[in-house]
Scaffold this motif. Structure first.
Motif: not given
Ligand code: F6P
Length: 548
Positions: A152-155, A204-208, A267-268, A349, A353, A505, A508, A512
């Motif tokens: 979602v978002g940048g991913s 696909s999630s930078k933070t998972f 992410g973005r 975004q 963002e 960011q 956001v 959450k």
């Molecule tokens: O909630 C915003 C955000 O953190 C964006 O900046 C990011 O692109 C998106 O959520 C997805 O994050 P992630 O790749 O960690 O799942």
């Protein structure tokens, strides 16, 4: 760091802005036959024309001075030299490294950035080859036919926007789907059309840790297991792109199936990293490499060109003129190329963002407006929907018109019609039509005088409405790469001048966090006494109706 409002150029621009309502863009063209040449920038794959703005030579010179007084050159080299310009997260920002645009000797934490990037790119290339050639198979030995990207978002927005933009370059070897919504309807709609034996998931999630993505990933895993797959079979059907190796491993994805991301890629801004894996799977690695090549071209342009001929810099400055000095609160993105239909969503975004902030680097509140609201959709459809407001509404909405000289899929007679509208709209927004002209047109058509006086003010278009035109030669991987990188650098420049932290960011997070608590209440049927009465009653109604 003093506020930008104290800069001499800022103060001079404020004075110019007071006079701007007297400036007619059409008259600027009449007064200067060379205006187009002075306000258009020719660069590989495209031309950028910002001449249809309320900007004369004095304003242009002051905007350039603003960039100079804001130390843009110094900030740009800090950016490319990996200084921690993402101040609140104490990180460098280096998405340009993903397309080979940083010095090859650049190290971060004793690791060579170019080597890291090249190793990852080689892994993407190899994986793409395996999947597309059928060497990589599902757990029952079948070839992979479908790829579902969960993010979602940048991913999500970057890869999906590029997939849509470059679909004309696909050989249709793999179908790529994108799922971003927590609404189960979306994943259900996708999964019901697919065969688990031939489906590959990319988480696909930078933070998972992103709730929507994790919920979708778990649903997808369950769906696979329901087809008879064992825990050990997961490896054939799930890969991850993440900076959080531990979480991805805990989810059940083996280290060999995890593509890396780094803290220094936001992410973005991440579609150039292995977050772009679905692009490479769908279109082939070559196309992905050409996308990077186009972005690299734009990086070189951004680094080397004087401000006056520097497309991202001038777009940023014109944007600041419109939003901060002239008070335009929104900005429309209007693509006239079907391929770019997701560009407005992507840029929402990227820009909002990044620069939708109201404190400066120092933490002090800004006393000027920063990022406008970005919105838009395909321009040709917008013409039959909201352009009424653009031409005659009470708000002036600056807009970017984006079109291509050549169509990727020419159909007899279509492209000239489309592009005639593209050219006509920016002209109409600028020129407008006054009472005298309206009356003359009606008279020429035989309308009687009483009807003319009834109609005349309704048909006036005030004109003098600003726009930028971005004319691509054609949608190609290179031109799309360059276009996106141009906007990325525009965002950077604006952030420097507004002095906002473009690469965090925090805004956001609050929503959450509250959603997490409310989900628990809904799940456990508990009540949080701290809610305001609106939220409390809405939640109560949700529970009541649900339990009927
Ligand atoms: O909630 C915003 C955000 O953190 C964006 O900046 C990011 O692109 C998106 O959520 C997805 O994050 P992630 O790749 O960690 O799942």
């Amino acid at each position: 760091m003093t506020s930008p409002t104290q800069l001499p150029s800022w103060k001079a621009l404020e004075k110019q802005a007071q006079k701007a309502s007297d400036v007619s863009i059409s008259s600027l063209f009449e007064d200067d036959k060379q205006r187009f040449e002075k306000y258009a920038i020719e660069l590989p794959y495209m031309m950028v024309d910002y001449s249809k703005n309320r900007i004369d030579e004095d304003v242009k010179a002051l905007l350039i001075k603003l960039a100079e007084e804001s130390d843009l050159v110094k900030w740009r080299s800090r950016f490319f030299n990996a200084e921690p310009i993402n101040k609140t997260e104490q990180r460098p920002v280096l998405h340009m490294a993903l397309r080979g645009s940083v010095d090859e000797s650049l190290n971060i934490d004793d690791e060579n950035v170019s080597e890291l990037v090249n190793t990852e790119l080689a892994a993407v290339k190899n994986f793409v080859r395996q999947v597309r050639s059928g060497e990589w198979r599902g757990y029952t030995g079948k070839w992979i036919t479908d790829v579902v990207t969960l993010g979602v978002g940048g991913s999500n927005l970057g890869p999906q926007m590029v997939s849509e933009a470059l679909r004309g370059y696909s050989d249709n070897r793999l179908n790529v789907h994108y799922v971003s919504n927590a609404d189960g309807v979306q994943i259900n709609n996708v999964l019901t059309t697919l065969n688990p034996h031939t489906t590959l998931f990319i988480v696909s999630s930078k933070t998972f840790t992103t709730a929507e993505t994790m919920r979708n990933a778990n649903t997808a895993k369950r769906w696979l297991e329901q087809s008879g797959a064992s825990q050990g079979d997961i490896k054939n059907h799930f890969v991850a792109v993440t900076a959080n190796l531990q979480k991805a491993t805990e989810f059940g994805i083996g280290a060999d199936n995890i593509f890396s991301m780094w803290d220094w890629v936001g992410g973005r801004f991440s579609l150039w990293s292995s977050i772009g894996l679905p692009i490479a799977l769908e279109l082939g690695f070559e196309v992905f490499a050409q996308l990077l090549e186009g972005a690299n071209m734009m990086d070189k342009h951004f680094i080397s060109q004087p401000f006056e001929k520097n497309a991202p810099v001038m777009l940023a400055l014109v944007g600041i003129w419109n939003s901060t000095f002239l008070g335009r609160g929104s900005h429309a993105i209007l693509p006239y190329d079907q391929s770019l239909h997701m560009l407005p969503a992507y840029l929402q975004q990227a820009e909002m963002e990044s620069n939708g902030k109201s404190v400066r680097w120092s933490g002090a509140k800004v006393d000027y407006s920063t990022c406008p609201i970005l919105w838009g959709q395909l321009g040709i459809n917008g013409q039959h929907a909201f352009y009424q407001l653009l031409h005659q509404g009470t708000q002036v909405v600056p807009a970017d018109f984006i079109g291509s000289v050549e169509s990727v899929d020419p159909v007899d007679g279509h492209h000239d019609l489309l592009m005639a509208n593209f050219f006509a709209q920016t002209q109409a927004l600028m020129q407008g039509v006054d009472e005298e002209q309206v009356a003359a047109q009606l008279r020429a058509g035989g309308t009687d005088e009483s009807r003319i006086s009834e109609l005349v003010t309704h048909k006036v278009h005030q004109g003098n409405r600003p726009s930028n035109t971005i004319l691509l030669d054609k949608i190609t991987p290179q031109s799309v790469g360059a276009l996106i990188a141009m906007y990325e650098h525009k965002i950077f420049v604006q952030g420097i001048i507004w002095q906002v932290c473009s690469f965090d960011q925090w805004g956001v997070e609050l929503g959450k966090m509250l959603a997490k608590g409310i989900e628990q209440e809904l799940h456990n049927n508990t009540e949080n006494k701290q809610h305001d009465s609106s939220t409390k009653n809405l939640i109560d109604r949700y529970k009541t109706v649900k339990s009927r």
